[in-house]
Motif scaffolding. Structure first.
Motif, PDB file in Angstrom:
ATOM      1  N   ARG A  92      43.244  90.399   2.222  1.00 42.16           N
ATOM      2  CA  ARG A  92      43.412  89.916   1.154  1.00 42.16           C
ATOM      3  C   ARG A  92      42.546  88.877   0.436  1.00 42.16           C
ATOM      4  O   ARG A  92      42.207  88.894  -0.594  1.00 42.16           O
ATOM      5  CB  ARG A  92      45.131  89.563   0.889  1.00 42.16           C
ATOM      6  CG  ARG A  92      45.896  90.644   1.326  1.00 42.16           C
ATOM      7  CD  ARG A  92      46.135  91.912   0.559  1.00 42.16           C
ATOM      8  NE  ARG A  92      45.210  92.758   1.127  1.00 42.16           N
ATOM      9  CZ  ARG A  92      44.967  93.488   2.117  1.00 42.16           C
ATOM     10  NH1 ARG A  92      46.239  93.525   2.926  1.00 42.16           N
ATOM     11  NH2 ARG A  92      44.023  94.472   2.726  1.00 42.16           N
ATOM     12  N   ALA A  93      42.379  87.970   1.102  1.00 39.86           N
ATOM     13  CA  ALA A  93      41.419  86.706   0.899  1.00 39.86           C
ATOM     14  C   ALA A  93      40.016  87.294   0.435  1.00 39.86           C
ATOM     15  O   ALA A  93      39.555  87.074  -0.468  1.00 39.86           O
ATOM     16  CB  ALA A  93      41.256  85.943   2.173  1.00 39.86           C
ATOM     17  N   ALA A  97      38.520  86.850  -3.270  1.00 42.59           N
ATOM     18  CA  ALA A  97      37.268  86.419  -3.549  1.00 42.59           C
ATOM     19  C   ALA A  97      36.153  87.271  -4.079  1.00 42.59           C
ATOM     20  O   ALA A  97      35.753  86.725  -5.078  1.00 42.59           O
ATOM     21  CB  ALA A  97      36.633  86.115  -1.894  1.00 42.59           C
ATOM     22  N   ALA A  98      36.422  88.394  -3.900  1.00 39.24           N
ATOM     23  CA  ALA A  98      35.523  89.306  -4.711  1.00 39.24           C
ATOM     24  C   ALA A  98      36.110  89.415  -6.283  1.00 39.24           C
ATOM     25  O   ALA A  98      35.132  89.384  -7.255  1.00 39.24           O
ATOM     26  CB  ALA A  98      35.489  90.814  -4.204  1.00 39.24           C
ATOM     27  N   ARG A 139      43.988  83.500  -3.321  1.00 41.53           N
ATOM     28  CA  ARG A 139      45.127  84.089  -4.408  1.00 41.53           C
ATOM     29  C   ARG A 139      45.126  83.167  -5.688  1.00 41.53           C
ATOM     30  O   ARG A 139      44.752  83.839  -6.851  1.00 41.53           O
ATOM     31  CB  ARG A 139      46.531  84.569  -3.959  1.00 41.53           C
ATOM     32  CG  ARG A 139      47.442  85.231  -5.163  1.00 41.53           C
ATOM     33  CD  ARG A 139      48.553  85.587  -4.648  1.00 41.53           C
ATOM     34  NE  ARG A 139      49.211  84.630  -4.375  1.00 41.53           N
ATOM     35  CZ  ARG A 139      50.662  84.805  -3.698  1.00 41.53           C
ATOM     36  NH1 ARG A 139      51.345  85.935  -3.558  1.00 41.53           N
ATOM     37  NH2 ARG A 139      51.469  83.586  -3.642  1.00 41.53           N
ATOM     38  N   ASP A 140      45.440  82.021  -5.456  1.00 44.30           N
ATOM     39  CA  ASP A 140      45.464  81.151  -6.562  1.00 44.30           C
ATOM     40  C   ASP A 140      44.049  81.133  -7.229  1.00 44.30           C
ATOM     41  O   ASP A 140      44.022  80.854  -8.654  1.00 44.30           O
ATOM     42  CB  ASP A 140      46.021  79.749  -6.251  1.00 44.30           C
ATOM     43  CG  ASP A 140      47.541  80.143  -5.720  1.00 44.30           C
ATOM     44  OD1 ASP A 140      48.190  80.703  -6.366  1.00 44.30           O
ATOM     45  OD2 ASP A 140      48.226  79.103  -5.123  1.00 44.30           O
ATOM     46  N   ARG A 143      43.248  84.116  -9.454  1.00 44.93           N
ATOM     47  CA  ARG A 143      44.252  84.029 -10.658  1.00 44.93           C
ATOM     48  C   ARG A 143      43.684  83.106 -11.495  1.00 44.93           C
ATOM     49  O   ARG A 143      43.595  83.206 -12.831  1.00 44.93           O
ATOM     50  CB  ARG A 143      45.679  83.734 -10.521  1.00 44.93           C
ATOM     51  CG  ARG A 143      46.217  84.958  -9.729  1.00 44.93           C
ATOM     52  CD  ARG A 143      47.793  84.612  -9.293  1.00 44.93           C
ATOM     53  NE  ARG A 143      48.452  85.570  -8.988  1.00 44.93           N
ATOM     54  CZ  ARG A 143      49.623  85.347  -8.232  1.00 44.93           C
ATOM     55  NH1 ARG A 143      50.264  84.341  -8.260  1.00 44.93           N
ATOM     56  NH2 ARG A 143      50.480  86.413  -7.547  1.00 44.93           N
ATOM     57  N   THR A 144      43.209  81.837 -11.233  1.00 44.64           N
ATOM     58  CA  THR A 144      42.710  80.718 -12.097  1.00 44.64           C
ATOM     59  C   THR A 144      41.394  81.392 -12.544  1.00 44.64           C
ATOM     60  O   THR A 144      41.144  81.075 -13.885  1.00 44.64           O
ATOM     61  CB  THR A 144      42.176  79.545 -11.285  1.00 44.64           C
ATOM     62  OG1 THR A 144      43.824  79.252 -10.705  1.00 44.64           O
ATOM     63  CG2 THR A 144      41.808  78.429 -12.139  1.00 44.64           C
ATOM     64  N   ALA A 145      40.626  82.036 -11.813  1.00 47.63           N
ATOM     65  CA  ALA A 145      39.313  82.520 -12.399  1.00 47.63           C
ATOM     66  C   ALA A 145      39.487  83.606 -13.445  1.00 47.63           C
ATOM     67  O   ALA A 145      38.686  83.631 -14.404  1.00 47.63           O
ATOM     68  CB  ALA A 145      38.387  83.123 -11.172  1.00 47.63           C
ATOM     69  N   VAL A 146      40.476  84.323 -13.353  1.00 49.29           N
ATOM     70  CA  VAL A 146      40.681  85.446 -14.210  1.00 49.29           C
ATOM     71  C   VAL A 146      41.263  84.849 -15.491  1.00 49.29           C
ATOM     72  O   VAL A 146      40.937  85.308 -16.732  1.00 49.29           O
ATOM     73  CB  VAL A 146      41.433  86.569 -13.828  1.00 49.29           C
ATOM     74  CG1 VAL A 146      42.169  87.744 -14.673  1.00 49.29           C
ATOM     75  CG2 VAL A 146      40.810  87.405 -12.528  1.00 49.29           C
ATOM     76  N   GLU A 147      42.102  83.953 -15.333  1.00 47.74           N
ATOM     77  CA  GLU A 147      42.802  83.356 -16.654  1.00 47.74           C
ATOM     78  C   GLU A 147      41.587  82.450 -17.176  1.00 47.74           C
ATOM     79  O   GLU A 147      41.440  82.282 -18.607  1.00 47.74           O
ATOM     80  CB  GLU A 147      43.822  82.334 -16.269  1.00 47.74           C
ATOM     81  CG  GLU A 147      45.151  83.191 -15.989  1.00 47.74           C
ATOM     82  CD  GLU A 147      45.469  84.584 -16.826  1.00 47.74           C
ATOM     83  OE1 GLU A 147      45.338  84.231 -18.078  1.00 47.74           O
ATOM     84  OE2 GLU A 147      45.401  85.624 -16.327  1.00 47.74           O
TER      85      GLU A 147
END
Length: 158
Positions: A92-93, A97-98, A139-140, A143-147
């Protein structure tokens, strides 16, 4: 005895030919994020959802002429469970990362492309989250990058 959880384990054999059912099963197992425990043996932390999904896949295997059983099992030690969980966490990591890399790269694209990438990455995060049983720190970050990509809005690319 060490404190270990219960796992749903699918033990299966499926004919090599025709290959289509075998490939379909493999893809469905990958989407579930199973731990590959051996040749024809996969597992997931047991809950109602994972048991049901493995039961559905078991039905498909039987329909394709294969054989299988679904077991509820516990690793013999907490160390074994940690090892299995670490492998699932690492997988999942890499996926997170991707997503992070793609979100960071999309910040520099034109606004229309950012919107398309944002929509796709949000959907990808939901898919990854469904198979994320042992949340890695990535994961965090994802999420931060997408936001952050969402917050770029209509600003000009850097």
């Amino acid at each position: 005895m060490d404190d270990v959880g219960t796992w749903a384990v699918l033990v299966y054999r499926i004919p090599r030919e025709p290959s289509r059912p075998r490939i379909a099963v493999w893809r469905k197992l990958a989407r579930l994020g199973v731990a590959r425990l051996g040749d024809g043996v996969v597992g997931l932390p047991a809950d109602a959802r994972t048991r049901e999904q493995l039961d559905w896949i078991a039905d498909e295997i039987v329909a394709a002429g294969g054989s299988c059983t679904v077991w509820l099992s516990q690793p013999a030690t907490a160390a074994q469970e940690r090892e299995i969980a670490a492998g699932m966490r690492a997988a999942r990591a890499a996926e997170y990362a991707a997503v992070t890399a793609e979100a960071e790269a999309a910040v520099r694209s034109d606004p229309g492309e950012r919107v398309r990438v944002l929509r796709r990455l949000r959907a990808e995060l939901r898919r990854i989250n469904r198979r994320d049983f042992f949340a890695p720190p990535e994961r965090d970050t994802a999420r931060t990058a997408v936001e952050a990509l969402a917050e770029t809005g209509d600003r000009e690319p850097a």
